[in-house]
Design an enzyme around this catalytic site. Sequence first.
Site, PDB file in Angstrom:
ATOM      1  CB  CYS A  28      -0.985   0.070   1.273  1.00 47.26           C
ATOM      2  SG  CYS A  28      -1.941  -1.471   1.324  1.00 47.26           S
ATOM      3  CG  ASP A 432      34.152  24.521  18.701  1.00 43.89           C
ATOM      4  OD1 ASP A 432      35.119  25.079  18.498  1.00 43.89           O
ATOM      5  OD2 ASP A 432      33.104  25.057  19.478  1.00 43.89           O
ATOM      6  CG  ASP A 634      29.038  26.070  20.727  1.00 47.36           C
ATOM      7  OD1 ASP A 634      30.130  26.148  19.951  1.00 47.36           O
ATOM      8  OD2 ASP A 634      28.764  26.928  21.761  1.00 47.36           O
ATOM      9  CG  ASP A 638      31.700  24.991  15.798  1.00 47.13           C
ATOM     10  OD1 ASP A 638      33.198  25.026  15.508  1.00 47.13           O
ATOM     11  OD2 ASP A 638      31.500  25.267  16.855  1.00 47.13           O
TER      12      ASP A 638
END
Length: 742
Positions: A28, A432, A634, A638
């Site tokens: 289906c 980082d 963050d 980055d």
Amino acid sequence: MLSMDRNSIGCAMNQQAIKIEGMSCASCVGRVERVLAAVPGVDKVSVNLATEMARVESAQPVEFAMLAQAIDKAGFQASLPAPTPGSAPAPSAATAGAPTWQPAGGLAVALAALFSLLLPMLLDLAGVHWMLDGRLQWLLATPVQFWLGARFYRAGWLAARARSGNMDLLVALGTSAAYGLSVYLLLAGGAMPHLYFEASSVVITLVLLGKWLEARAKRQTAAAIRALQTLRPESARVRRGAREVEVAIAEVRLDDLIVVRPGERIAADGVIAEGASHVDEALITGESLPVARHAGERVTGGAINGEGLLLVRVTAIGTESTLSRIIRLVEDAQAAKAPVQHLVDRVSAVFVPVVLVLALLTFGGWWWEGGDAERAIINAVAVLVIACPCALGLATPAAIMAGTGVAARYGILIKDAEALELAHRITMVAFDKTGTLTEGQPSLAALAAAPGVDETRLLQLAAAVQHGSEHALACAVRQAAEARVLVALEAAAGSSALPGRGIAATVAGTRLLLGSTRLMREQGVSVQALSARAAELERAGHTISWLADADAHQLLGLLAFGDRIKPQAQAAIAALHALGIQTLLLTGDNQGSADAVGRQLGVRRVIANMLPADKANTVAALKEAGATVAMVGDGINDAPALAAADVGIAMSSGTDVAMHAAGITLMRGDPALVAAAISISRRSYRKIRQNLFWAFIYNLIGIPLAAFGMLNPIVAGGAMALSSVSVISNALLLRRWKPAGQ
């Protein structure tokens, strides 16, 4: 604070969510995808059997009526999902997977009929030989076949009309053959004919019962979203002038002041204007303990206020609230299709036609072998009944729903199924440094002025250059200047950021540079006079910035910054090593400071003095060397590396840009969640493989057994129903997962 636009959750184009009723198996799903893909303007379609949702992407908006018409022609019913309060129309976990057939009354009738039909068999086991009259058997079996079984006829006819096949067609053909054979034998007369009314009735009842149990189990996979939806308060207490007014949550506006009493849920995202308290954000961030919040700090709608009275200024409402974005993100991940699912799609496209051919071959083989049409029909019926592709269609989406749901409970938001699947293969994690492994709140640890330059003057100039900047180092400089109560200089003019290097600005007519050793080298400024002091500070783990007169190419001094390592960072690195994953530190900081952090945490490889492009290039080189790389960061710098990595992992405490580029967002700045994200990915992928294995092996073993007459239709029907329920139940075991240490 989580802040993401639609691009951050995978909606690069116009996207529509459509609720689809009537799907029963993987075949289906394939049929719906084909008809939607054929609609003019549609670029991409993804249909999820577990959520009963379709996602349609297009460069230009496509009218829902056109999509609904295509779905209707394919034999299914389309509708727009009901929007939940404060959210955009999207698949609602409150309705996704809801049972489409309520068996309470019908099941009672079916069970009563079945008991009567099966009673002679049960008595025979006890040594009592008694047979129910054939006409009474016919009377009992007919409502089961044509009332409870009507859904199979409708769906099977629509599938056949669309020149396709599905589970309903197989059940309708199989049970009709058993029922029709029984009617023929009954009307043909003869002494005590062997009838198969109980076989057709048992198959229909077991399939319907299995679908109902399956639907109930599917609802449990969406429990995480429903738990998040319950966090939305229905009203808020808003301060209007001197009065406090209770208003519906939809009437709250930006910049309203809402009053939150102890023990109440915070009604909307905002910043605390007055008061202090502890706030329980467990269901939003996964943080097990309440966190202290004071004036000026952000709070999230849905969190529970602790002991203090808070006055909160609203900063986000409706679909822009953190809670709405989290729900939308998890819904999108659960609606997405994992790459491994494409194998299932290819198999499902030919599955039902192949089964029909096998059933015909079974009938022909048995009839040719012994001339027993009755036996041939029953074995063909068993093939049709047992060969249901339901388990195949549910194997992957059920595991994805359960995995992303439990991950969200612990503050790990997985953007899409591809990120969940890729994360299990990660062999290297690149971090980082600032804000990821460290607190990201540096302080000025030391100053060193060049010969002939006053130290106070050095700090004044540095503070003036950083005027207006929100960079963490800029804040540290200004705080240090304020602490010494220095006379402020005029604000800097013509400030320009130099990505990955520093900043340039004009102060009192002098063009100044403040930044890294790389910047000084590029601008021809010698740092020899303070190189020994800089090396000493770097070995102590400090970050060095240089201040220079750009016009005279003269060094004015250095500033050394210290940033505390996060308490969980060392354990996070150790957890990754325990998983057999290599670690790497990529930072724009100087080599000495980076090495000091790397040694303290046990990071096995450190690369410093990196520009944003350097980080992305390094990640790309690692991938080319054969590593599956996750990048954790963050900040804005980055973002290129997060996008270049196989899996980008962003801290929600960082910038929006970083989160937009990442496939996984960690709702709190805890690096230990990186290992947890990889752990739930591995566990989820393991469940996917287990489910697919059992779904495939079930058919590979069951179909031959049925074809060779070793399974009767009743056993086949029970096995078929059990297969779907077992696949979902196996996926639901993921709900027991917890991050290490929790």
